[in-house]
Design an enzyme around this catalytic site. Sequence first.
Site: not given
Length: 561
Positions: A27, A50, A113-114, A410, A437, A464, A466, A470
């Site tokens: 708005d 956003e 608001h916001h 990253g 993925d 794969n 996941g 990591e």
Amino acid sequence: MQTTVGEFLFTRLRQAGVSDVIGVPGDFNLNLLEQIEDMEGIRFVGACNELNAAYAADGYARRRGIGALLTTYGVGELSALCGIAGANSEHLPVFSIGGAPPLFATQNRFRLHHSLADGDFDNMLLSMAPFTATAVHIDSTNAVEEIDRALHLCLRKQRPVHVQVPSDVSHLRIEAPDTPFDIRMPPSDAERLEAALAHVQDKLASATRPAILTDMDADRYGLIDGLRALAHRGHIPYAQLPTAKALLDENDPLFLGTYAGAASSADVRERIESADFLLITSPRFIESNSGNFTAQLPFESVVDVRNHRVTVGPDYYEGVVGAELLERLVDAIPQRNVANTVADAAERAPAEQDAGEPSDVLTHARLWPRMARFVRSGDVVIAEAGTSNIGLSAQRLPADTAYVASNIWGAIGYTLPALFGSLLAAPERRHLLFIGDGSFQLTAQELSSILRYDQRPIIVLIDNAGYTIERYILGMERAYNDIAAWDYARLPQVFQSDAKMVSYHASTHGELEDALTRIESSDQGAFLILKLDPKDAPAGLKTFGPAIADFDYGPTGPRNP
């Protein structure tokens, strides 16, 4: 001339090269959207959220030289902040606009608001400030000066900026200059340019082992043409940091390879660290592009060419535009006619992979060399952080490939929205996205925008199960590195029932070859899902993961078995 604040803002952006303002309606910015609707040569392009819009503006800036983002106050600004910070980290000019509450409400500290409902309307701008070259709140008295100042900073510093426009200000009439916005960099100080040129020329003339080392700022500050010309005129070999992949031709006989401190090949490391003239482009060493901070450049031999400064060893030359210095240097040095080093380059080239059998299951060892051969000169290749970027980093890509990765920031999920923005900026170029993925699931909604605007990229998704990068750092068998199993191939039609994008599956190398053949002969977008073992990874990732664990967790911290 008389104009409105909003018209002046969007006219300036259009003059700087922006034809698409990417964002999300709210708005406090709908008034600005109405003004875009009435203007020629610039349009609003809606994203799904956003954060994605900020990533898309980043991708747009990489191809067009500047991107523009539009959000609403508070919730929109903070949702975009991660992407704005990424643009700052990666040195990209994104002009961010935040629709703000009306002036009377902020000046009288209304609870809106916001906001935090405490009457404080400085906190959002203060939140943006650390991640931008400037963050400013405008009104009718300062709009002309502040918009032009922010735009100059955005382009000259190659950083994002943020401008808040109160919702009751954009339609106010103001007196504005009728001269076009000048996007040129201010020229060098003449005396400093001559002094720097003489110093650099003398240093190069006495060198017996010169070299060039590029980082991403070579692209950001328009140094590529000058570096290419200097390398060829002076027959100077060059290397790249991982954060500068493919900025200069990786197949040229002068190309040494990739330098990353102790993680470099021995010949590349020796050539760079022993150079008696090393021209660099303000490299920024982080752990992943320096071999965990083992890079050792020969300080006395370094010539650092930047946007508006040149340093030669310990000597600073302020006010010298790097692109001007390179142009003058190329003209000043003699052409060296040295026998080609094609044989040396051939020795450095990766060995041919064993072709194997079509029925062999897909492996990273064979996948990435094959995908590098699929890339054409002129393509835009976008590689997601982790598996895809590490897999492609080891491959040599054709000349004139634009390689996009968020190497420093990253943030996973960056690349799908960045693909959207890059295609808006350069629809004439073929785009290839390589994404895992796990990363895809973070920002998957933007596939709908790609379909909505009838963009036709080639998206290669590594399925794969996941977060493979990591897993190699920690938790190879842990559920926290797993993700939900999506039926990816059906998503184009889920997002758009009549979508023309074609989905392909491959779990063997024979199926991959068949899919690539069909993709090559099609003019539609492609969504290629590759099924790989969760524990398989490119060789570089297998080394990178344990090294990160050592760095992050200390000698007594956890490790994979």
